[in-house]
Design a protein around this motif. Structure first.
Motif, PDB file in Angstrom:
ATOM      1  N   MET A  69       9.473  -1.478  -4.090  1.00  0.00           N
ATOM      2  CA  MET A  69       8.358  -2.054  -3.243  1.00  0.00           C
ATOM      3  C   MET A  69       8.761  -2.015  -1.739  1.00  0.00           C
ATOM      4  SD  MET A  69       6.030  -3.590  -5.031  1.00  0.00           S
ATOM      5  CE  MET A  69       5.326  -4.846  -3.850  1.00  0.00           C
ATOM      6  N   ALA A  70      10.119  -2.286  -1.309  1.00  0.00           N
ATOM      7  CA  ALA A  70      10.659  -2.243  -0.033  1.00  0.00           C
ATOM      8  C   ALA A  70      10.172  -0.760   0.588  1.00  0.00           C
ATOM      9  CB  ALA A  70      11.964  -2.621   0.211  1.00  0.00           C
ATOM     10  N   VAL A  71      10.418   0.394  -0.036  1.00  0.00           N
ATOM     11  CA  VAL A  71      10.111   1.774   0.033  1.00  0.00           C
ATOM     12  C   VAL A  71       8.606   1.796   0.551  1.00  0.00           C
ATOM     13  CG1 VAL A  71       9.917   4.218  -0.486  1.00  0.00           C
ATOM     14  CG2 VAL A  71      11.967   2.681  -0.964  1.00  0.00           C
ATOM     15  N   LEU A  72       7.810   1.241  -0.382  1.00  0.00           N
ATOM     16  CA  LEU A  72       6.431   1.498  -0.160  1.00  0.00           C
ATOM     17  C   LEU A  72       5.967   0.570   0.824  1.00  0.00           C
ATOM     18  CD1 LEU A  72       3.462   1.855  -1.144  1.00  0.00           C
ATOM     19  CD2 LEU A  72       3.725  -0.190  -2.602  1.00  0.00           C
ATOM     20  N   LEU A  73       6.339  -0.669   1.281  1.00  0.00           N
ATOM     21  CA  LEU A  73       6.080  -1.489   2.438  1.00  0.00           C
ATOM     22  C   LEU A  73       6.716  -0.798   3.760  1.00  0.00           C
ATOM     23  CD1 LEU A  73       6.743  -4.880   0.736  1.00  0.00           C
ATOM     24  CD2 LEU A  73       4.500  -3.901   1.621  1.00  0.00           C
ATOM     25  N   SER A  74       7.840  -0.154   3.651  1.00  0.00           N
ATOM     26  CA  SER A  74       8.490   0.466   4.773  1.00  0.00           C
ATOM     27  C   SER A  74       7.594   1.631   5.386  1.00  0.00           C
ATOM     28  CB  SER A  74       9.754   0.577   4.708  1.00  0.00           C
ATOM     29  OG  SER A  74      10.526   1.000   5.901  1.00  0.00           O
ATOM     30  N   ALA A  75       7.305   2.544   4.365  1.00  0.00           N
ATOM     31  CA  ALA A  75       6.399   3.505   4.920  1.00  0.00           C
ATOM     32  C   ALA A  75       5.079   3.306   5.134  1.00  0.00           C
ATOM     33  CB  ALA A  75       6.534   4.700   3.397  1.00  0.00           C
ATOM     34  N   ASN A  76       4.580   2.138   4.453  1.00  0.00           N
ATOM     35  CA  ASN A  76       3.200   1.677   4.989  1.00  0.00           C
ATOM     36  C   ASN A  76       2.983   1.246   6.110  1.00  0.00           C
ATOM     37  OD1 ASN A  76       1.185  -0.328   4.735  1.00  0.00           O
ATOM     38  ND2 ASN A  76       0.434   0.897   2.873  1.00  0.00           N
ATOM     39  N   LEU A  77       4.128   0.391   6.391  1.00  0.00           N
ATOM     40  CA  LEU A  77       4.080  -0.055   8.150  1.00  0.00           C
ATOM     41  C   LEU A  77       4.287   1.134   8.841  1.00  0.00           C
ATOM     42  CD1 LEU A  77       4.433  -2.572   9.616  1.00  0.00           C
ATOM     43  CD2 LEU A  77       6.887  -2.711   9.121  1.00  0.00           C
ATOM     44  N   GLY A  78       4.985   2.180   8.628  1.00  0.00           N
ATOM     45  CA  GLY A  78       5.303   2.988   9.465  1.00  0.00           C
ATOM     46  C   GLY A  78       4.142   3.856   9.932  1.00  0.00           C
ATOM     47  N   VAL A  79       3.192   4.192   8.602  1.00  0.00           N
ATOM     48  CA  VAL A  79       1.866   5.011   8.886  1.00  0.00           C
ATOM     49  C   VAL A  79       0.950   4.063   9.635  1.00  0.00           C
ATOM     50  CG1 VAL A  79       0.111   5.872   7.769  1.00  0.00           C
ATOM     51  CG2 VAL A  79       2.444   6.178   6.855  1.00  0.00           C
ATOM     52  N   MET A  80       0.809   2.699   9.157  1.00  0.00           N
ATOM     53  CA  MET A  80      -0.202   1.965   9.742  1.00  0.00           C
ATOM     54  C   MET A  80       0.223   1.924  11.232  1.00  0.00           C
ATOM     55  SD  MET A  80      -2.195   1.276   7.228  1.00  0.00           S
ATOM     56  CE  MET A  80      -3.306   0.100   7.878  1.00  0.00           C
ATOM     57  N   ASN A  81       1.359   1.757  11.620  1.00  0.00           N
ATOM     58  CA  ASN A  81       1.792   1.568  13.145  1.00  0.00           C
ATOM     59  C   ASN A  81       1.468   2.694  13.732  1.00  0.00           C
ATOM     60  OD1 ASN A  81       2.998  -1.068  14.605  1.00  0.00           O
ATOM     61  ND2 ASN A  81       3.628  -0.981  12.265  1.00  0.00           N
ATOM     62  N   LEU A  82       1.244   3.965  13.164  1.00  0.00           N
ATOM     63  CA  LEU A  82       1.027   5.036  14.185  1.00  0.00           C
ATOM     64  C   LEU A  82      -0.203   5.308  14.311  1.00  0.00           C
ATOM     65  CD1 LEU A  82       3.820   7.464  12.640  1.00  0.00           C
ATOM     66  CD2 LEU A  82       3.780   6.646  15.027  1.00  0.00           C
ATOM     67  N   LEU A  83      -1.164   4.437  13.533  1.00  0.00           N
ATOM     68  CA  LEU A  83      -2.701   4.765  13.582  1.00  0.00           C
ATOM     69  C   LEU A  83      -3.108   4.672  15.112  1.00  0.00           C
ATOM     70  CD1 LEU A  83      -4.029   2.871  10.606  1.00  0.00           C
ATOM     71  CD2 LEU A  83      -3.722   5.237  10.778  1.00  0.00           C
ATOM     72  N   PRO A  84      -3.957   5.380  15.785  1.00  0.00           N
ATOM     73  CA  PRO A  84      -4.152   5.393  16.932  1.00  0.00           C
ATOM     74  C   PRO A  84      -5.090   4.298  17.221  1.00  0.00           C
ATOM     75  CG  PRO A  84      -5.478   7.232  16.094  1.00  0.00           C
ATOM     76  CD  PRO A  84      -4.507   6.570  14.880  1.00  0.00           C
ATOM     77  N   PHE A  85      -4.856   3.092  17.090  1.00  0.00           N
ATOM     78  CA  PHE A  85      -5.579   1.848  17.094  1.00  0.00           C
ATOM     79  C   PHE A  85      -4.977   0.981  18.404  1.00  0.00           C
ATOM     80  CE2 PHE A  85      -7.467  -2.178  16.480  1.00  0.00           C
ATOM     81  CZ  PHE A  85      -8.761  -1.980  16.261  1.00  0.00           C
ATOM     82  N   PRO A  86      -5.828   0.520  19.324  1.00  0.00           N
ATOM     83  CA  PRO A  86      -5.024  -0.514  20.299  1.00  0.00           C
ATOM     84  C   PRO A  86      -4.385  -1.362  20.044  1.00  0.00           C
ATOM     85  CG  PRO A  86      -7.589  -0.013  20.684  1.00  0.00           C
ATOM     86  CD  PRO A  86      -7.281   0.648  19.422  1.00  0.00           C
ATOM     87  N   ALA A  87      -3.050  -1.767  20.545  1.00  0.00           N
ATOM     88  CA  ALA A  87      -2.415  -2.871  20.143  1.00  0.00           C
ATOM     89  C   ALA A  87      -1.262  -2.107  19.238  1.00  0.00           C
ATOM     90  CB  ALA A  87      -2.847  -4.103  19.664  1.00  0.00           C
ATOM     91  N   LEU A  88      -1.545  -1.414  18.350  1.00  0.00           N
ATOM     92  CA  LEU A  88      -0.684  -0.639  17.542  1.00  0.00           C
ATOM     93  C   LEU A  88       0.480   0.209  18.141  1.00  0.00           C
ATOM     94  CD1 LEU A  88      -2.690  -0.063  14.012  1.00  0.00           C
ATOM     95  CD2 LEU A  88      -1.083  -1.956  14.796  1.00  0.00           C
ATOM     96  N   ASP A  89       1.270   0.543  17.879  1.00  0.00           N
ATOM     97  CA  ASP A  89       2.282   1.621  18.482  1.00  0.00           C
ATOM     98  C   ASP A  89       1.459   3.047  18.538  1.00  0.00           C
ATOM     99  OD1 ASP A  89       4.474  -0.075  18.554  1.00  0.00           O
ATOM    100  OD2 ASP A  89       5.318   0.746  16.582  1.00  0.00           O
ATOM    101  N   GLY A  90       0.872   3.372  17.679  1.00  0.00           N
ATOM    102  CA  GLY A  90       0.078   4.418  17.790  1.00  0.00           C
ATOM    103  C   GLY A  90      -0.983   4.592  18.785  1.00  0.00           C
ATOM    104  N   GLY A  91      -1.810   3.233  19.274  1.00  0.00           N
ATOM    105  CA  GLY A  91      -2.633   3.111  20.067  1.00  0.00           C
ATOM    106  C   GLY A  91      -1.812   3.390  21.584  1.00  0.00           C
TER     107      GLY A  91
END
Length: 431
Positions: free
Chosen positions: A362-384
């Motif tokens: 579960m921790a692997v899934l959440l950590s990978a998911n958080l990494g992907v979501m934060n790289l989305l090019p959306f304002p306020a996220l790391d990707g933005g």
């Protein structure tokens, strides 16, 4: 206990994410004013070498606040904007990258203890198109419909999100005796006839209807959840096993059948016609169970596990954008905490080793998911933020800080609204 475990897993993943920002900020000479875990009022706080380390009330989120991060200061030593553009890119990207590193380390542990799931063909249906095309038991599937396959669950997830339809052509690449083979055939069609309900209880229990499917024959006849089927074509049915035995000897074939059922103490009967249900069949089964990994395969398949988690997250986002998934399918902190709790409760009976392996998964899934979501090019996220920094690197000139700040603030407000909606859905789903 399960709430405490969920908080520990959440906190560990977020802490590692923020640690990435923190270490790269220090590496690039940026002053970190506060490094905190959680949100809201401070519970504990201590200042050390110019940085305040805080534990806050709400165990969701965290932050690595850097001097001058959201201001126009560029000429002041130690501020975020005073660092080189590539240094700032490294700082912002470090959070998601650290999530992937954490996911990899945990995956290596899981693979070392439990193993991995090779995409091996377990059986090929006799007389099927797959058998005629040359597919054999023991073949290892490396590609399905052009989608690269590393693990059995790769195939499961792709098949779930891209359901095989009647008349579709199945395209496989398999490895057999060290050689790759291309196999292509038209999927078989399974034809079944259904009455349209699910039953409760074990084989010795009465045929109690658990749910009735919309638009199916039993619903049209007036059967409701809680009703008990008592006979079919005049043959008395006392238990689920007797029903199964009858269907085995007299398969439904589209001919009308007489059903008798009991509703609130009264018996009703009706003659109904089973509905034809056609599904495509690939003609083979494949492995979704673990096999032991040896030597360097532990590291290799640890990386493959992370790749699987990242691809699954991206596929889910694709389905969300296409409209196949909706907001009701999203889960926030409440839903994830509930899923962790469910995993904990269901895994306790399997022993301490499997309990911890399932929680680590579960921790692997959440950590990978958080990494992907934060790289989305959306304002306020790391990707933005990375989008603006890449633009600055190309132009050799920063975007107006006020405009950038306004865009990030607007993005943050939208994210907060989304979080509230998702949290509401989680609560409704649970209760």
């Amino acid at each position: 206990m399960k709430i405490i475990i969920a908080i520990i897993i959440f906190s560990g993943i977020i802490l590692f994410h923020e640690l990435g920002h923190f270490l790269l900020a220090k590496k690039n000479g940026i002053i970190v004013t506060e490094f905190s875990l959680g949100m809201g009022p401070r519970l504990l706080s201590r200042e050390y070498k110019g940085t305040r380390y805080s534990l806050k009330l709400l165990p969701i989120g965290g932050s690595c606040a850097m001097l001058g991060e959201d201001t126009d200061e560029e000429d002041v030593s130690g501020t975020f904007n005073n660092a080189s553009v590539w240094g700032r890119i490294a700082v912002v990207a470090a959070g998601p990258v650290f999530n992937f590193i954490l996911a990899f380390v945990l995956s290596v542990i899981i693979v070392g203890v439990v193993g991995y799931e090779p995409s091996t063909v377990l059986s090929v249906k006799e007389g099927s198109a797959a058998e005629a095309a040359g597919l054999k038991k023991g073949d290892v599937i490396t590609s399905y419909q052009g989608y690269h396959i590393d693990l059995g669950k790769d195939l499961y997830v792709y098949s779930y999100m891209n359901e095989l339809k009647e008349g579709d052509t199945v395209n496989l690449t398999v490895k057999r005796d060290g050689e790759k083979k291309e196999i292509s055939y038209k999927a078989d069609t399974n034809v079944r006839y259904l009455l349209g309900c699910n039953f409760t209880g074990d084989d010795s229990a009465p045929m109690t209807v658990e749910s009735v499917m919309a638009g199916m024959p039993l619903e049209e006849a007036g059967v409701q959840a809680g009703d008990v089927i008592t006979s079919i074509n005049g043959v008395r049915i006392s238990t689920s096993q007797e029903y199964q035995d009858y269907i085995r000897e007299h398969p439904l074939d589209g001919s009308p059948v007489k059903i008798t059922w009991k509703h609130e103490g009264l018996e009703y009967d009706d003659t109904i016609t089973p509905k034809e249900y056609r599904t495509a069949d690939s003609g083979f089964s494949y492995n979704i169970y673990c096999e032991k990994a040896k030597g360097l395969d532990v590291i290799r398949y640890g990386a493959v596990e992370v790749k699987y988690m990242i691809r699954t997250t991206i596929l889910s986002l694709k389905e969300l954008c296409s409209g196949k998934f909706g907001l009701k399918d999203l889960s926030g902190p409440v839903g994830v905490a509930d899923a962790i709790g469910t995993t904990y409760e269901e895994s306790r009976s399997e022993g301490s080793v499997m309990l911890w392996m399932n929680l680590l998964n579960m921790a692997v899934l959440l950590s990978a998911n958080l990494g992907v979501m934060n790289l989305l090019p959306f304002p306020a996220l790391d990707g933005g933020r990375l989008v603006f920094l890449v633009i600055e690197a190309i132009r050799r000139k920063p975007v107006n800080r006020r405009i950038e700040g306004t865009i990030h603030f607007a993005g943050l407000m939208l994210l907060m609204v989304l979080m509230v909606v998702v949290m509401y859905n989680d609560i409704v789903r649970i209760f």
